[in-house]
Scaffold this motif. Sequence first.
Motif, PDB file in Angstrom:
ATOM      1  N   ARG A  42      19.918  44.983 -23.484  1.00  0.00           N
ATOM      2  CA  ARG A  42      20.705  44.332 -24.544  1.00  0.00           C
ATOM      3  C   ARG A  42      20.145  44.684 -25.926  1.00  0.00           C
ATOM      4  NH1 ARG A  42      20.986  40.198 -20.695  1.00  0.00           N
ATOM      5  NH2 ARG A  42      19.151  39.163 -21.523  1.00  0.00           N
ATOM      6  N   LYS A  43      18.823  44.701 -26.052  1.00  0.00           N
ATOM      7  CA  LYS A  43      18.206  45.067 -27.334  1.00  0.00           C
ATOM      8  C   LYS A  43      18.537  46.511 -27.693  1.00  0.00           C
ATOM      9  CE  LYS A  43      14.326  41.857 -27.174  1.00  0.00           C
ATOM     10  NZ  LYS A  43      12.885  41.690 -27.016  1.00  0.00           N
ATOM     11  N   HIS A  44      18.434  47.390 -26.692  1.00  0.00           N
ATOM     12  CA  HIS A  44      18.741  48.804 -26.905  1.00  0.00           C
ATOM     13  C   HIS A  44      20.202  48.973 -27.326  1.00  0.00           C
ATOM     14  CE1 HIS A  44      18.362  53.099 -26.525  1.00  0.00           C
ATOM     15  NE2 HIS A  44      19.318  53.145 -25.604  1.00  0.00           N
ATOM     16  N   ALA A  45      21.096  48.251 -26.660  1.00  0.00           N
ATOM     17  CA  ALA A  45      22.520  48.334 -26.993  1.00  0.00           C
ATOM     18  C   ALA A  45      22.756  47.857 -28.422  1.00  0.00           C
ATOM     19  CB  ALA A  45      23.339  47.495 -26.006  1.00  0.00           C
ATOM     20  N   GLY A  52      25.534  52.626 -35.495  1.00  0.00           N
ATOM     21  CA  GLY A  52      26.870  53.193 -35.663  1.00  0.00           C
ATOM     22  C   GLY A  52      27.477  53.809 -34.421  1.00  0.00           C
ATOM     23  N   GLU A  53      26.800  53.729 -33.287  1.00  0.00           N
ATOM     24  CA  GLU A  53      27.389  54.251 -32.049  1.00  0.00           C
ATOM     25  C   GLU A  53      28.608  53.413 -31.678  1.00  0.00           C
ATOM     26  OE1 GLU A  53      26.694  56.849 -30.067  1.00  0.00           O
ATOM     27  OE2 GLU A  53      25.046  57.515 -31.332  1.00  0.00           O
ATOM     28  N   SER A  54      29.571  54.041 -31.037  1.00  0.00           N
ATOM     29  CA  SER A  54      30.764  53.301 -30.625  1.00  0.00           C
ATOM     30  C   SER A  54      30.441  52.445 -29.399  1.00  0.00           C
ATOM     31  CB  SER A  54      31.901  54.266 -30.293  1.00  0.00           C
ATOM     32  OG  SER A  54      31.647  54.930 -29.081  1.00  0.00           O
ATOM     33  N   PRO A  55      31.090  51.299 -29.287  1.00  0.00           N
ATOM     34  CA  PRO A  55      30.860  50.438 -28.123  1.00  0.00           C
ATOM     35  C   PRO A  55      31.169  51.129 -26.798  1.00  0.00           C
ATOM     36  CG  PRO A  55      31.993  49.221 -29.830  1.00  0.00           C
ATOM     37  CD  PRO A  55      31.946  50.658 -30.274  1.00  0.00           C
ATOM     38  N   ALA A  59      28.439  51.501 -23.863  1.00  0.00           N
ATOM     39  CA  ALA A  59      28.762  50.955 -22.539  1.00  0.00           C
ATOM     40  C   ALA A  59      28.629  52.030 -21.469  1.00  0.00           C
ATOM     41  CB  ALA A  59      30.173  50.373 -22.543  1.00  0.00           C
ATOM     42  N   LYS A  60      29.090  53.219 -21.773  1.00  0.00           N
ATOM     43  CA  LYS A  60      28.996  54.321 -20.804  1.00  0.00           C
ATOM     44  C   LYS A  60      27.536  54.684 -20.549  1.00  0.00           C
ATOM     45  CE  LYS A  60      31.948  57.927 -19.898  1.00  0.00           C
ATOM     46  NZ  LYS A  60      32.878  58.964 -20.319  1.00  0.00           N
ATOM     47  N   LEU A  61      26.735  54.685 -21.587  1.00  0.00           N
ATOM     48  CA  LEU A  61      25.318  54.988 -21.462  1.00  0.00           C
ATOM     49  C   LEU A  61      24.613  53.983 -20.545  1.00  0.00           C
ATOM     50  CD1 LEU A  61      22.820  56.630 -22.542  1.00  0.00           C
ATOM     51  CD2 LEU A  61      22.609  54.815 -24.233  1.00  0.00           C
ATOM     52  N   LEU A  62      24.999  52.700 -20.662  1.00  0.00           N
ATOM     53  CA  LEU A  62      24.373  51.642 -19.868  1.00  0.00           C
ATOM     54  C   LEU A  62      25.067  51.424 -18.520  1.00  0.00           C
ATOM     55  CD1 LEU A  62      23.723  49.091 -22.726  1.00  0.00           C
ATOM     56  CD2 LEU A  62      22.058  50.566 -21.597  1.00  0.00           C
ATOM     57  N   ASN A  63      26.111  52.190 -18.282  1.00  0.00           N
ATOM     58  CA  ASN A  63      26.839  52.133 -17.015  1.00  0.00           C
ATOM     59  C   ASN A  63      27.483  50.765 -16.765  1.00  0.00           C
ATOM     60  OD1 ASN A  63      27.844  53.404 -14.757  1.00  0.00           O
ATOM     61  ND2 ASN A  63      26.148  52.770 -13.461  1.00  0.00           N
ATOM     62  N   VAL A  64      28.077  50.210 -17.823  1.00  0.00           N
ATOM     63  CA  VAL A  64      28.854  48.976 -17.714  1.00  0.00           C
ATOM     64  C   VAL A  64      30.152  49.175 -18.488  1.00  0.00           C
ATOM     65  CG1 VAL A  64      26.857  47.439 -17.492  1.00  0.00           C
ATOM     66  CG2 VAL A  64      27.764  47.955 -19.750  1.00  0.00           C
ATOM     67  N   CYS A  65      31.108  48.279 -18.290  1.00  0.00           N
ATOM     68  CA  CYS A  65      32.344  48.391 -19.053  1.00  0.00           C
ATOM     69  C   CYS A  65      32.150  47.761 -20.428  1.00  0.00           C
ATOM     70  CB  CYS A  65      33.519  47.760 -18.307  1.00  0.00           C
ATOM     71  SG  CYS A  65      33.406  45.989 -18.134  1.00  0.00           S
TER      72      CYS A  65
END
Length: 77
Positions: A42-45, A52-55, A59-65
């Motif tokens: 969560r901190k990393h996200a 400025g990364e897109s949500p 989400a794809k990076l963390l493998n969640v929707c």
Amino acid sequence: MLAALAEFERTLIVERTQAGLKAAKKRGVKLGRRPSLSEGQRKHARELLDRGESPATVAKLLNVCRATLYNSLKIRA
């Protein structure tokens, strides 16, 4: 007669289940599903989103929707 017996048995099952859940809570057992994202994720996200990364990318990076990402950040904010 059988229906009454079945209803009584069902009532007993519900009472035992509720008593078991209550006892587990007293022991400190956490009930329910585990969170999809850890505190570190969560901190990393949050850092990535602040940069400025897109949500969708985060989400794809963390493998969640995306919805899971939003909910996780909203709950812990």
